[in-house]
Motif scaffolding. Structure first.
Motif, PDB file in Angstrom:
ATOM      1  N   ASN A  93       0.934  -1.246   0.062  1.00  0.00           N
ATOM      2  CA  ASN A  93       0.011   0.052   0.033  1.00  0.00           C
ATOM      3  C   ASN A  93       0.861   1.149  -0.066  1.00  0.00           C
ATOM      4  OD1 ASN A  93      -1.340  -2.127   2.123  1.00  0.00           O
ATOM      5  ND2 ASN A  93      -2.962  -1.175   0.647  1.00  0.00           N
ATOM      6  N   HIS A 148      -6.743   0.490 -11.259  1.00  0.00           N
ATOM      7  CA  HIS A 148      -5.996   1.566 -10.529  1.00  0.00           C
ATOM      8  C   HIS A 148      -4.516   1.490 -11.155  1.00  0.00           C
ATOM      9  CE1 HIS A 148      -4.734   3.650  -6.609  1.00  0.00           C
ATOM     10  NE2 HIS A 148      -3.509   3.033  -6.875  1.00  0.00           N
ATOM     11  N   MET A 233      -6.239   0.293   3.236  1.00  0.00           N
ATOM     12  CA  MET A 233      -6.709   0.658   2.137  1.00  0.00           C
ATOM     13  C   MET A 233      -7.518   1.754   2.191  1.00  0.00           C
ATOM     14  SD  MET A 233      -7.585  -2.853   0.112  1.00  0.00           S
ATOM     15  CE  MET A 233      -8.331  -2.098  -1.235  1.00  0.00           C
TER      16      MET A 233
HETATM   17  N1  LIG Z   1      -4.340   9.559   2.529  1.00  0.00           N
HETATM   18  C1  LIG Z   1      -3.561   8.988   1.854  1.00  0.00           C
HETATM   19  N2  LIG Z   1      -4.190   8.978   0.715  1.00  0.00           N
HETATM   20  C2  LIG Z   1      -3.644   8.065  -0.358  1.00  0.00           C
HETATM   21  C3  LIG Z   1      -2.219   7.995  -0.116  1.00  0.00           C
HETATM   22  C4  LIG Z   1      -1.656   8.457   1.075  1.00  0.00           C
HETATM   23  O1  LIG Z   1      -0.241   8.234   1.219  1.00  0.00           O
HETATM   24  N3  LIG Z   1      -2.352   9.012   2.123  1.00  0.00           N
HETATM   25  N4  LIG Z   1      -1.372   7.535  -1.197  1.00  0.00           N
HETATM   26  C5  LIG Z   1      -2.055   7.407  -2.682  1.00  0.00           C
HETATM   27  C6  LIG Z   1      -1.531   6.427  -3.571  1.00  0.00           C
HETATM   28  S1  LIG Z   1       0.227   7.178  -4.158  1.00  0.00           S
HETATM   29  C7  LIG Z   1      -1.975   5.449  -4.062  1.00  0.00           C
HETATM   30  S2  LIG Z   1      -1.189   4.427  -5.353  1.00  0.00           S
HETATM   31  C8  LIG Z   1      -3.358   4.992  -3.458  1.00  0.00           C
HETATM   32  C9  LIG Z   1      -2.898   3.331  -3.015  1.00  0.00           C
HETATM   33  O2  LIG Z   1      -3.950   2.882  -2.520  1.00  0.00           O
HETATM   34  P1  LIG Z   1      -3.617   1.411  -1.897  1.00  0.00           P
HETATM   35  O3  LIG Z   1      -2.702   1.089  -1.009  1.00  0.00           O
HETATM   36  O4  LIG Z   1      -5.127   0.944  -1.288  1.00  0.00           O
HETATM   37  O5  LIG Z   1      -3.539   0.401  -3.148  1.00  0.00           O
HETATM   38  O6  LIG Z   1      -3.627   5.532  -2.217  1.00  0.00           O
HETATM   39  C10 LIG Z   1      -3.484   6.887  -2.505  1.00  0.00           C
HETATM   40  N5  LIG Z   1      -4.151   7.689  -1.384  1.00  0.00           N
END
Ligand SMILES: Nc1nc2c(c(=O)[nH]1)N[C@H]1C(S)=C(S)[C@@H](COP(=O)(O)O)O[C@H]1N2
Ligand SMILES: [Mo]
Length: 330
Positions: A93, A148, A233
């Motif tokens: 993640n 995604h 997630m």
């Molecule tokens: N609050 C928050 N949302 C976020 C992030 C984060 O670091 N913090 N990372 C983003 C990124 S770079 C991606 S690729 C996706 C990853 O989602 P997943 O871990 O459910 O695959 O969440 C997004 N949303």
């Protein structure tokens, strides 16, 4: 580590942590991570955001919405590839609030999910606050299969449960003067060690134009794989904008504001030469440090060609007419 063989085009995983390791490298040139932590006066435990964290998880909380899932699938959104196994998703993640590695799942269990209040404000008829459980009762849930694509050149596919963002916007009743929706994640540095990092302007902020937010694809996910969202997630509610790079899809949202000005987003503020507001997926516009032509299929050794708008051009290409002068693909 999920990749065993690295194809020649691919960035090495160490380089593909775009997002922060590179920022860290630039800002603390020559300093090893431990040295940086020491320089910042952080203890080893506090420096979990640099190393990933293995602190024990809090016991799971009872989720009063668990009985709502699974929800009925909307068959209009079909995939051209297999769903990524849930186990892969749960262990890989991006959630910088809990660390800069992909292995934040156990650290993320510290985020308390109840009570969880969503604040709706800015340019709306009536600002309001709603508890997540009441919101879920007020809005009809459906399941959608979406691709995604992370800006780091990996992709996955999964069944989200949630509500079209359009339905939420209608429920929120923005004024005609609102041009953007600003989505803000929680701020709890006491449980989220990454939020003690000075590399970012916390909390995590993202946004969409109103036209994007009311496009049929924009989705607020409250579940995945037929259950409530797991903490790593983005529980209890996150954005899913599948035609954009993954960093747009902000997790664990606590406020939604309707605003006139384009919001200043966390990544655009941290690395304006690499990350912009629009961030639409485009295989022909490379990241300054790597190619976007192909993507690694999470959980496999395969790669596949990246698709313009991540394959969702039919639904979203029209949103960008008249905006061609802007950086739409970074
Ligand atoms: N609050 C928050 N949302 C976020 C992030 C984060 O670091 N913090 N990372 C983003 C990124 S770079 C991606 S690729 C996706 C990853 O989602 P997943 O871990 O459910 O695959 O969440 C997004 N949303
Ligand atoms: Mo990402």
């Amino acid at each position: 580590m999920l990749i065993k063989r690295t194809p020649s085009w691919a960035i090495r995983e160490s380089e593909a942590t775009p997002e922060a390791v590179a920022l860290g490298r630039r800002r603390f040139v020559g300093a090893a991570a431990a040295g940086v932590a020491a320089a910042l006066g952080a203890s080893k435990a506090e420096a979990g955001w640099l190393f990933g964290s293995d602190e024990p998880a809090a016991p799971p909380e009872k989720d009063p919405t668990a009985g709502l899932y699974p929800v009925k699938r909307n068959e209009a959104y079909a995939l051209d590839r297999p769903v990524t196994p849930e186990s892969v998703n749960l262990g890989y993640n991006n959630f910088y609030e809990f660390g800069t590695t992909k292995y934040i799942a156990s650290a993320a269990q510290k985020l308390p999910l109840r009570p969880w209040t969503l604040r709706v404000g800015g340019l709306v008829e009536t600002p309001r606050e709603v508890g997540i459980d009441d919101l879920l009762k007020a809005l009809p849930l459906e399941e959608r299969l979406y691709r995604h694509r992370c800006v780091e050149a990996w992709g996955m596919a999964l069944p989200w449960s949630g509500v079209p963002l359009k339905s939420f916007v209608e429920w929120a009743k923005p004024l005609g003067s609102a041009k953007y929706v600003k989505l803000t994640a929680f701020l709890k540095p006491e449980v989220a060690s990454g939020q003690r990092s000075p590399l970012f302007e916390w909390p995590y902020v993202e946004g969409l134009s109103i036209a994007e937010a009311t496009n049929e694809l924009a989705f607020l996910a409250t579940g995945a794989y037929g259950k409530p969202l797991s903490k790593q997630m983005g529980a209890p509610i996150r954005l899913v904008a599948p035609w954009k790079y993954g960093f747009k899809s902000v997790k664990s949202i606590v406020s939604v504001d309707f605003v006139e000005e384009m919001p200043r987003t966390l990544w655009a503020a941290a690395g304006p030469s690499e990350y912009g507001f629009w961030a639409n997926v485009n295989p022909r516009v490379d990241h300054p440090r790597w190619s976007q032509a192909r993507e690694r299929v999470l959980g496999t050794d395969e790669t596949r060609p990246t698709l313009l708008f991540n394959g969702y051009g039919e639904q979203v290409a029209g949103l960008y007419k008249g905006l061609e002068g802007q950086k739409l693909y970074m």
